[in-house]
Every structure is written in structure tokens, then in C-alpha cells.
Scaffold this motif. Structure first.
Motif, short mmCIF file in Angstrom:
data_model
loop_
_atom_site.label_atom_id
_atom_site.label_comp_id
_atom_site.label_asym_id
_atom_site.label_seq_id
_atom_site.Cartn_x
_atom_site.Cartn_y
_atom_site.Cartn_z
N THR A 168 -37.92 60.31 114.58
CA THR A 168 -39.00 59.32 114.63
C THR A 168 -38.70 58.14 113.70
N THR A 169 -38.09 58.41 112.55
CA THR A 169 -37.73 57.31 111.64
C THR A 169 -36.74 56.36 112.30
N ARG A 170 -35.71 56.93 112.90
CA ARG A 170 -34.70 56.09 113.56
C ARG A 170 -35.31 55.27 114.70
N SER A 171 -36.13 55.91 115.54
CA SER A 171 -36.72 55.21 116.68
C SER A 171 -37.69 54.11 116.25
N LEU A 172 -38.50 54.39 115.23
CA LEU A 172 -39.46 53.38 114.75
C LEU A 172 -38.73 52.15 114.20
N ASN A 173 -37.65 52.37 113.48
CA ASN A 173 -36.88 51.24 112.95
C ASN A 173 -36.19 50.46 114.08
N GLU A 174 -35.74 51.17 115.12
CA GLU A 174 -35.11 50.49 116.25
C GLU A 174 -36.11 49.57 116.96
N TYR A 175 -37.30 50.08 117.18
CA TYR A 175 -38.31 49.29 117.91
C TYR A 175 -38.84 48.14 117.05
N THR A 176 -39.07 48.39 115.80
CA THR A 176 -39.63 47.32 114.94
C THR A 176 -38.55 46.38 114.41
N LYS A 177 -37.28 46.75 114.68
CA LYS A 177 -36.14 45.95 114.19
C LYS A 177 -36.23 45.72 112.67
N THR A 178 -36.55 46.80 111.97
CA THR A 178 -36.62 46.77 110.50
C THR A 178 -35.94 48.02 109.96
N SER A 179 -35.89 48.09 108.65
CA SER A 179 -35.44 49.32 107.98
C SER A 179 -36.57 49.85 107.10
N PHE A 180 -37.80 49.52 107.50
CA PHE A 180 -38.95 49.91 106.68
C PHE A 180 -39.10 51.42 106.58
N TYR A 181 -38.99 52.10 107.69
CA TYR A 181 -39.29 53.53 107.70
C TYR A 181 -38.20 54.35 107.03
N LYS A 182 -38.62 55.34 106.26
CA LYS A 182 -37.73 56.32 105.62
C LYS A 182 -38.25 57.72 105.94
N SER A 183 -37.34 58.68 105.97
CA SER A 183 -37.72 60.08 106.20
C SER A 183 -38.04 60.75 104.88
N HIS A 184 -39.14 61.49 104.83
CA HIS A 184 -39.55 62.23 103.63
C HIS A 184 -39.80 63.68 104.05
N PHE A 185 -39.23 64.62 103.31
CA PHE A 185 -39.33 66.03 103.70
C PHE A 185 -40.00 66.84 102.60
N ILE A 186 -40.80 67.82 103.03
CA ILE A 186 -41.40 68.79 102.12
C ILE A 186 -40.71 70.13 102.42
N THR A 187 -39.89 70.56 101.51
CA THR A 187 -38.96 71.66 101.80
C THR A 187 -39.54 73.06 101.54
N GLY A 188 -40.61 73.13 100.77
CA GLY A 188 -41.16 74.46 100.44
C GLY A 188 -42.18 74.93 101.46
N GLN A 189 -42.66 76.16 101.25
CA GLN A 189 -43.67 76.73 102.13
C GLN A 189 -45.00 75.98 102.01
N SER A 190 -45.21 75.33 100.89
CA SER A 190 -46.39 74.50 100.67
C SER A 190 -45.96 73.31 99.79
N ALA A 191 -46.77 72.26 99.82
CA ALA A 191 -46.41 71.04 99.07
C ALA A 191 -46.75 71.21 97.60
N THR A 192 -45.90 70.69 96.76
CA THR A 192 -46.19 70.64 95.32
C THR A 192 -47.12 69.44 95.06
N GLN A 193 -47.69 69.39 93.85
CA GLN A 193 -48.55 68.27 93.51
C GLN A 193 -47.77 66.96 93.54
N ALA A 194 -46.53 67.02 93.10
CA ALA A 194 -45.70 65.81 93.14
C ALA A 194 -45.48 65.35 94.57
N GLU A 195 -45.29 66.27 95.51
CA GLU A 195 -45.10 65.91 96.91
C GLU A 195 -46.38 65.38 97.53
#
Length: 281
Positions: A168-195
Motif C-alpha cells: 500500500t505504501t508503494r502504490s500510494l506513492n505511485e499514485y500521488t507521485k510523492t515519497s510522502f508515505y512510509k511503512s511502519h510496522f508493529i512487530t510484537g503481539q501487542s503495541a508498546t506505548q512507544a509504538e
């Protein structure tokens, strides 16, 4: 050499002192002059203080009248008669340059406490088009309206769905012709407060700048009105607004089982719902 002064007397002077031979008188004068020169040469030179006093006051040194007149002529003129700097050719004093007032730094626009994007909602066209449908909703906030099928090709969507937030990040940037979007991942079973805090900051930043957020979630949650939403196999949805400074978000859900198509929930719930997956912002 000192001389002893003797007052004159009216008594008669012995004749032997009255007449002095010319030769003897001349010899006596010569001796007296030689002694006076020797005494004058051996006397110490006047000190600086003595010289200053002598120069300052002609009467002390016995200066001649001409010297005293010359000193008066050379005395410093008083302020009323002294020529100006301009008359003497001296460079004029430059006026003091007043420092220019400091230019205030441009202020950063305040982030609104709540904002919702204008968007166009559409239900997903089939059971595996949640990725294309959520991405399209986000693009409509940028006034772009490709079809879900077209977006599905950009996302490489199959009957098994869309792989990850990277797509979705790649496609959104292709359509908007920007590099605004970045991918962010939450790797644990639940999100930490920092996440959770990071997701909140990312959502506020994106929506403030006019970009909707696409999240890849899995599992179940309950919205602010008590409605249950369950996607055990995974799902894509769109964040189109926030309130309370970003602690609450508005979701546009292209497969909402309640048939409404949108709801609100806390950002903390959305972050936990996104665990093991990610979002584009």
C-alpha cells in the motif's frame, strides 16, 4: 662658588686697595671667569620638573620678554576660537548606525486538535479487495479516483488478498507521485506505548497534511460505541480523521459488518489491532 656680600662703607679705603694695576686687574678677572665656567659645567642639569616649571613660567627662569610673548602666542586657543574639524579637513565623525530589528523566525502553524479529511467511500467489490478499496478511499482524499481493479493491479492483489503495508505504501506513492508515505510496522503481539505514541504522531502528521492512512489489521476490537469488528484472517481499512489531539481516530472500513462504513476508536486500540502487521502513513 659663593660670594660674601659686604656693604659699602663710608670709611676711607686704604690707598693700596684704591689703585690696582691694569695688568693685575686683568689677571684677576681671567681667574674669576675660569672658576665660574668650571662651576657652571659641574652643576647638575635641571630635572624634568624644573624644566617644566621653567617652560610654564618664564618669570622663574628669567626668560626675556620676547620669549614670554612667544609663549603667550603659542598657548592653546580656547574653545570659542578653535576651528572645527570640518574647517581643518579632519574626517567627519560617522553617525552611529542603528542595528536593524531582528526578523522574527516564522512560527510553525499549530496542529489542530481534530481534523477529518474529505473522502469518497465505497464498499470493497469482492471478498479479497479490501486492500484496493482502502487504498482508493485514501486516494479520494487527494481527489484521485482510480478503480479498485486498477489499484488491485498496482498492489499485486490476488484472491489471497494484498501482502503487506509495503504494497500500500508503494502504490500510494505511485499514485500521488510523492515519497510522502512510509511503512511502519508493529512487530510484537501487542503495541508498546512507544509504538502507540508513534502511530498517533504519524496519523496526526499525515492527516494534517491532507493524506489518509491505510492500516493492515488482524483480529478483533470494539469501537467507541460498543460495536464489534472482527477480521481473524486480516483486513485493510483507512484512517480519515482524528480527534482529541490524535488519541481517537475515525475509521473508514470498506467491509464494515454493521453496514455503516465508519466508526471511531482509540489510537491505542488501533495500534494493538495492527500488531504483527503495519500501516502506511
Amino acid at each position: 662658588m659663593s660670594y660674601l656680600y659686604k656693604p659699602r662703607h663710608q670709611t676711607a679705603v686704604p690707598s693700596r686697595f684704591r689703585v690696582l694695576p691694569i695688568a693685575a686687574a686683568a689677571a684677576a678677572l681671567a681667574v674669576t671667569g675660569a672658576i665660574g665656567v668650571a662651576v657652571h659645567a659641574s652643576a647638575p642639569a635641571p630635572s624634568a620638573d624644573t624644566q617644566s616649571l621653567t617652560a610654564a613660567d618664564s618669570s622663574r627662569s628669567g626668560a626675556a620678554p620676547a620669549a614670554r610673548d612667544r609663549q603667550r602666542t603659542q598657548a592653546a586657543p580656547d574653545a570659542a576660537t578653535s576651528p572645527s574639524k570640518a574647517a581643518t579637513g579632519a574626517a567627519p565623525t560617522k553617525p552611529t548606525t542603528q542595528a536593524a530589528p531582528a526578523t522574527p523566525a516564522p512560527s510553525t502553524p499549530a496542529v489542530p486538535a481534530a481534523k477529518e479529511l474529505a473522502y469518497r467511500f465505497a464498499w470493497q467489490e469482492n471478498f479479497y479487495f479490501c486492500g484496493p478499496a482502502a487504498t482508493r478511499i485514501a486516494l479520494t482524499a487527494r481527489e484521485m479516483y482510480p478503480s479498485q481493479s486498477e489499484i488491485a493491479q498496482s498492489l499485486h492483489t490476488t484472491v489471497n488478498g494484498t501482502n503487506s503495508a509495503d504494497d500500500t505504501t508503494r502504490s500510494l506513492n505511485e499514485y500521488t507521485k510523492t515519497s510522502f508515505y512510509k511503512s511502519h510496522f508493529i512487530t510484537g503481539q501487542s503495541a508498546t506505548q512507544a509504538e502507540i505514541d508513534q502511530m498517533q504522531a504519524d496519523i496526526v502528521n499525515a492527516i494534517t497534511k491532507g493524506y489518509a492512512v491505510v492500516a493492515n489489521i488482524a483480529g478483533s476490537t470494539v469501537d467507541d460505541k460498543g460495536g464489534a469488528h472482527s477480521y481473524p484472517g486480516g483486513h485493510y481499512l483507512t484512517v480519515v480523521g482524528y480527534t482529541n489531539g490524535g488519541t481517537t481516530v475515525k475509521i473508514a472500513d470498506p467491509a464494515d459488518a454493521l453496514g455503516v462504513g465508519y466508526y471511531t476508536l482509540t489510537t491505542a486500540k488501533l495500534a494493538h489491532w495492527t500488531a504483527l502487521r503495519g500501516y502506511s502513513a
